[in-house]
Design a protein around this motif. Structure first.
Motif, PDB file in Angstrom:
ATOM      1  N   ALA A 125       0.825  -1.216   0.000  1.00  0.00           N
ATOM      2  CA  ALA A 125       0.000   0.000   0.000  1.00  0.00           C
ATOM      3  C   ALA A 125       0.852   1.255   0.000  1.00  0.00           C
ATOM      4  O   ALA A 125       0.529   2.240  -0.669  1.00  0.00           O
ATOM      5  N   LYS A 126       1.934   1.231   0.755  1.00  0.00           N
ATOM      6  CA  LYS A 126       2.794   2.413   0.848  1.00  0.00           C
ATOM      7  C   LYS A 126       3.379   2.767  -0.512  1.00  0.00           C
ATOM      8  O   LYS A 126       3.359   3.936  -0.931  1.00  0.00           O
ATOM      9  N   GLU A 127       3.907   1.771  -1.226  1.00  0.00           N
ATOM     10  CA  GLU A 127       4.507   2.021  -2.528  1.00  0.00           C
ATOM     11  C   GLU A 127       3.443   2.453  -3.540  1.00  0.00           C
ATOM     12  O   GLU A 127       3.678   3.347  -4.367  1.00  0.00           O
ATOM     13  N   TRP A 128       2.254   1.833  -3.486  1.00  0.00           N
ATOM     14  CA  TRP A 128       1.187   2.223  -4.415  1.00  0.00           C
ATOM     15  C   TRP A 128       0.799   3.680  -4.212  1.00  0.00           C
ATOM     16  O   TRP A 128       0.622   4.432  -5.176  1.00  0.00           O
ATOM     17  N   LEU A 129       0.682   4.093  -2.957  1.00  0.00           N
ATOM     18  CA  LEU A 129       0.303   5.474  -2.665  1.00  0.00           C
ATOM     19  C   LEU A 129       1.369   6.451  -3.141  1.00  0.00           C
ATOM     20  O   LEU A 129       1.051   7.523  -3.666  1.00  0.00           O
ATOM     21  N   ARG A 130       2.631   6.108  -2.947  1.00  0.00           N
ATOM     22  CA  ARG A 130       3.699   7.001  -3.412  1.00  0.00           C
ATOM     23  C   ARG A 130       3.665   7.149  -4.933  1.00  0.00           C
ATOM     24  O   ARG A 130       3.858   8.236  -5.460  1.00  0.00           O
ATOM     25  N   ARG A 131       3.430   6.059  -5.629  1.00  0.00           N
ATOM     26  CA  ARG A 131       3.424   6.113  -7.090  1.00  0.00           C
ATOM     27  C   ARG A 131       2.198   6.840  -7.630  1.00  0.00           C
ATOM     28  O   ARG A 131       2.247   7.386  -8.741  1.00  0.00           O
ATOM     29  N   HIS A 132       1.112   6.839  -6.868  1.00  0.00           N
ATOM     30  CA  HIS A 132      -0.131   7.457  -7.330  1.00  0.00           C
ATOM     31  C   HIS A 132      -0.508   8.665  -6.469  1.00  0.00           C
ATOM     32  O   HIS A 132      -1.675   9.020  -6.382  1.00  0.00           O
ATOM     33  N   GLN A 133       0.494   9.304  -5.866  1.00  0.00           N
ATOM     34  CA  GLN A 133       0.195  10.395  -4.952  1.00  0.00           C
ATOM     35  C   GLN A 133      -0.492  11.564  -5.644  1.00  0.00           C
ATOM     36  O   GLN A 133      -1.370  12.215  -5.049  1.00  0.00           O
ATOM     37  N   VAL A 134      -0.130  11.849  -6.887  1.00  0.00           N
ATOM     38  CA  VAL A 134      -0.760  12.969  -7.601  1.00  0.00           C
ATOM     39  C   VAL A 134      -2.256  12.716  -7.765  1.00  0.00           C
ATOM     40  O   VAL A 134      -3.075  13.635  -7.624  1.00  0.00           O
ATOM     41  N   LEU A 135      -2.629  11.459  -8.037  1.00  0.00           N
ATOM     42  CA  LEU A 135      -4.049  11.116  -8.148  1.00  0.00           C
ATOM     43  C   LEU A 135      -4.759  11.347  -6.817  1.00  0.00           C
ATOM     44  O   LEU A 135      -5.869  11.900  -6.780  1.00  0.00           O
ATOM     45  N   VAL A 136      -4.134  10.921  -5.719  1.00  0.00           N
ATOM     46  CA  VAL A 136      -4.720  11.128  -4.394  1.00  0.00           C
ATOM     47  C   VAL A 136      -4.926  12.619  -4.139  1.00  0.00           C
ATOM     48  O   VAL A 136      -5.990  13.052  -3.675  1.00  0.00           O
ATOM     49  N   TYR A 137      -3.923  13.424  -4.462  1.00  0.00           N
ATOM     50  CA  TYR A 137      -4.023  14.867  -4.215  1.00  0.00           C
ATOM     51  C   TYR A 137      -5.069  15.506  -5.119  1.00  0.00           C
ATOM     52  O   TYR A 137      -5.786  16.417  -4.694  1.00  0.00           O
ATOM     53  N   ALA A 138      -5.155  15.043  -6.360  1.00  0.00           N
ATOM     54  CA  ALA A 138      -6.142  15.604  -7.286  1.00  0.00           C
ATOM     55  C   ALA A 138      -7.558  15.347  -6.785  1.00  0.00           C
ATOM     56  O   ALA A 138      -8.430  16.234  -6.846  1.00  0.00           O
ATOM     57  N   VAL A 139      -7.807  14.148  -6.277  1.00  0.00           N
ATOM     58  CA  VAL A 139      -9.125  13.833  -5.726  1.00  0.00           C
ATOM     59  C   VAL A 139      -9.416  14.706  -4.509  1.00  0.00           C
ATOM     60  O   VAL A 139     -10.523  15.238  -4.349  1.00  0.00           O
ATOM     61  N   ALA A 140      -8.418  14.871  -3.644  1.00  0.00           N
ATOM     62  CA  ALA A 140      -8.602  15.703  -2.443  1.00  0.00           C
ATOM     63  C   ALA A 140      -8.922  17.143  -2.814  1.00  0.00           C
ATOM     64  O   ALA A 140      -9.818  17.772  -2.228  1.00  0.00           O
ATOM     65  N   VAL A 141      -8.192  17.671  -3.796  1.00  0.00           N
ATOM     66  CA  VAL A 141      -8.420  19.059  -4.222  1.00  0.00           C
ATOM     67  C   VAL A 141      -9.802  19.200  -4.856  1.00  0.00           C
ATOM     68  O   VAL A 141     -10.524  20.177  -4.591  1.00  0.00           O
ATOM     69  N   ALA A 142     -10.190  18.245  -5.689  1.00  0.00           N
ATOM     70  CA  ALA A 142     -11.504  18.308  -6.334  1.00  0.00           C
ATOM     71  C   ALA A 142     -12.623  18.295  -5.291  1.00  0.00           C
ATOM     72  O   ALA A 142     -13.576  19.088  -5.382  1.00  0.00           O
ATOM     73  N   LEU A 143     -12.522  17.424  -4.306  1.00  0.00           N
ATOM     74  CA  LEU A 143     -13.528  17.378  -3.244  1.00  0.00           C
ATOM     75  C   LEU A 143     -13.551  18.687  -2.451  1.00  0.00           C
ATOM     76  O   LEU A 143     -14.617  19.181  -2.076  1.00  0.00           O
ATOM     77  N   ALA A 144     -12.359  19.245  -2.204  1.00  0.00           N
ATOM     78  CA  ALA A 144     -12.278  20.497  -1.455  1.00  0.00           C
ATOM     79  C   ALA A 144     -12.953  21.638  -2.212  1.00  0.00           C
ATOM     80  O   ALA A 144     -13.645  22.467  -1.613  1.00  0.00           O
ATOM     81  N   VAL A 145     -12.752  21.676  -3.523  1.00  0.00           N
ATOM     82  CA  VAL A 145     -13.382  22.733  -4.333  1.00  0.00           C
ATOM     83  C   VAL A 145     -14.897  22.574  -4.307  1.00  0.00           C
ATOM     84  O   VAL A 145     -15.642  23.562  -4.181  1.00  0.00           O
ATOM     85  N   VAL A 146     -15.363  21.338  -4.419  1.00  0.00           N
ATOM     86  CA  VAL A 146     -16.814  21.095  -4.378  1.00  0.00           C
ATOM     87  C   VAL A 146     -17.397  21.581  -3.051  1.00  0.00           C
ATOM     88  O   VAL A 146     -18.430  22.271  -3.018  1.00  0.00           O
ATOM     89  N   ILE A 147     -16.742  21.240  -1.940  1.00  0.00           N
ATOM     90  CA  ILE A 147     -17.228  21.657  -0.623  1.00  0.00           C
ATOM     91  C   ILE A 147     -17.083  23.156  -0.437  1.00  0.00           C
ATOM     92  O   ILE A 147     -18.002  23.832   0.052  1.00  0.00           O
ATOM     93  N   GLY A 148     -15.924  23.698  -0.837  1.00  0.00           N
ATOM     94  CA  GLY A 148     -15.682  25.125  -0.643  1.00  0.00           C
ATOM     95  C   GLY A 148     -16.665  26.000  -1.391  1.00  0.00           C
ATOM     96  O   GLY A 148     -17.109  27.037  -0.888  1.00  0.00           O
ATOM     97  N   VAL A 149     -17.025  25.578  -2.609  1.00  0.00           N
ATOM     98  CA  VAL A 149     -17.964  26.357  -3.425  1.00  0.00           C
ATOM     99  C   VAL A 149     -19.407  26.037  -3.059  1.00  0.00           C
ATOM    100  O   VAL A 149     -20.251  26.932  -2.946  1.00  0.00           O
ATOM    101  N   GLY A 150     -19.700  24.767  -2.851  1.00  0.00           N
ATOM    102  CA  GLY A 150     -21.082  24.361  -2.622  1.00  0.00           C
ATOM    103  C   GLY A 150     -21.557  24.488  -1.195  1.00  0.00           C
ATOM    104  O   GLY A 150     -22.758  24.650  -0.945  1.00  0.00           O
ATOM    105  N   ARG A 151     -20.630  24.413  -0.221  1.00  0.00           N
ATOM    106  CA  ARG A 151     -20.999  24.494   1.190  1.00  0.00           C
ATOM    107  C   ARG A 151     -20.086  25.473   1.926  1.00  0.00           C
ATOM    108  O   ARG A 151     -19.334  25.100   2.828  1.00  0.00           O
ATOM    109  N   PRO A 152     -20.116  26.751   1.551  1.00  0.00           N
ATOM    110  CA  PRO A 152     -19.209  27.723   2.193  1.00  0.00           C
ATOM    111  C   PRO A 152     -19.446  27.862   3.693  1.00  0.00           C
ATOM    112  O   PRO A 152     -18.540  28.265   4.430  1.00  0.00           O
ATOM    113  N   MET A 153     -20.645  27.505   4.164  1.00  0.00           N
ATOM    114  CA  MET A 153     -20.915  27.608   5.607  1.00  0.00           C
ATOM    115  C   MET A 153     -20.126  26.588   6.417  1.00  0.00           C
ATOM    116  O   MET A 153     -20.027  26.706   7.639  1.00  0.00           O
TER     117      MET A 153
END
Length: 333
Positions: A3-31
């Motif tokens: 799991a550790k090696e898989w996450l390191r190799r796919h870290q950009v994907l993990v970060y992209a998903v996190a950022v996308a979710l953050a934008v959805v929450i930040g724009v859709g649920r500012p409260m």
């Protein structure tokens, strides 16, 4: 592949998903921004704890004696960066509030998640960890000086030590101490050793959580003032391009190894936005825009860091060819 090696190799994907979710929450649920903002420091503390667990403390003790790296990091951050920032801010409109916000964030080197980004790029995270006390102390002393020089004495007078000291204790010293206790316990207890082994795959997920918490909590603040602060985005982007190149140049002049060079690149470009944000919030009337200007840098920087964790080891400071790392055996002739 574990799991550790898989996450390191796919870290950009993990970060992209996190950022996308953050934008959805930040724009859709500012409260939700305020309660999420309260999670920033605890999440950062956990992030640094799992990062420090990756660092053998025998190497960390040795890092404190590396005066060459510490001197280079201080010189780059407090001599080179101010010159670069002064040049970049010449293109900003003659707005005192905008200038104060940009200066506060760009003149203060990061002391927290820069360590994790350095580790993810296979840089010398322990050396950077050993340098954080000096970075914190010197920026605390010099930020008022630079604001006095670039803006005026009335702004320099409001800089307080509290946020810097609190951040260092809660986000650096406490996780570092807990990591040391965990490492010491792992030598005596199989259960603690298993705990340490399990946490070995946490850095990438925790960085994803950090990206989510920071962006989701701060995006509404930027969104509400975007038309006023859009002028600072090109300055922040230019800083992201210029400083890694200068960091690479300086590290080469000092003859550093690959890990140290990568660490110097990251400390040159990563800024202390989450620590100076309380300072921006504490500014007097008339400076209400400064926090949004600081947060804008955070959003630009985090996007850039996701890229730099790949670009720095692959392009800017690649590992030497295997043959170059082998010692030359002299012939008997």
């Amino acid at each position: 592949m574990d799991a550790k090696e898989w996450l390191r190799r796919h870290q950009v994907l993990v970060y992209a998903v996190a950022v996308a979710l953050a934008v959805v929450i930040g724009v859709g649920r500012p409260m939700w921004a305020t309660p999420i903002e309260g999670l920033i420091n605890p999440v950062l503390a956990v992030l640094l704890y799992v990062t420090f667990l990756e660092i053998p403390f025998v190497r960390l003790r040795r890092a404190f004696t590396n005066g060459r790296f510490i001197g280079a990091a201080l010189g780059l951050n407090f001599l080179v960066v101010p010159v670069v920032v002064w040049g970049l801010t010449r293109v900003l409109p003659s707005d005192r509030v905008v200038l104060v916000g940009v200066l506060m964030v760009l003149l203060t080197p990061c002391i927290d998640y820069v360590i994790t980004f350095t580790d993810l790029a296979d840089g010398d995270a322990e050396q950077l960890t050993a340098t954080t006390p000096a970075l914190m102390l010197v920026q605390l002393l010099l930020l008022p000086v630079y604001l006095w020089l670039f803006v005026g004495p009335e702004i320099a007078a409001v800089i307080e030590a509290g946020p810097f000291i609190e951040a260092f204790v809660l986000i650096i010293a406490l996780p570092l101490g807990l990591a040391w206790l965990t490492e010491a316990g792992a030598e005596r207890s199989g259960r603690v050793a298993g705990w340490q082994e399990t946490l070995g795959w946490f850095p990438v997920p925790m960085m994803g959580v950090t990206l989510f918490v920071v962006i989701a909590s701060q995006l509404p603040r930027v969104q509400n003032a975007f038309d006023q602060i859009v002028v600072v985005v090109p300055v922040y982007v230019a800083f992201l391009f210029v400083m890694p190149l200068l960091g690479r140049l300086v590290s080469g002049l000092f003859g550093m190894d690959v890990g140290e060079r990568r660490a110097l690149v990251f400390t040159s470009v990563t800024r202390n936005s989450l620590v100076v944000l309380p300072l921006g919030l504490a500014l007097p009337a008339g400076y209400e825009l400064v926090p949004a200007i600081i947060v804008t840098q955070t959003l630009v920087e985090l996007s850039g860091m996701v890229v730099l964790t790949r670009v720095v080891p692959a392009v800017l400071v690649p590992a030497p060819p295997a043959d170059d790392s082998q010692p030359t055996i002299p012939s008997g002739e």
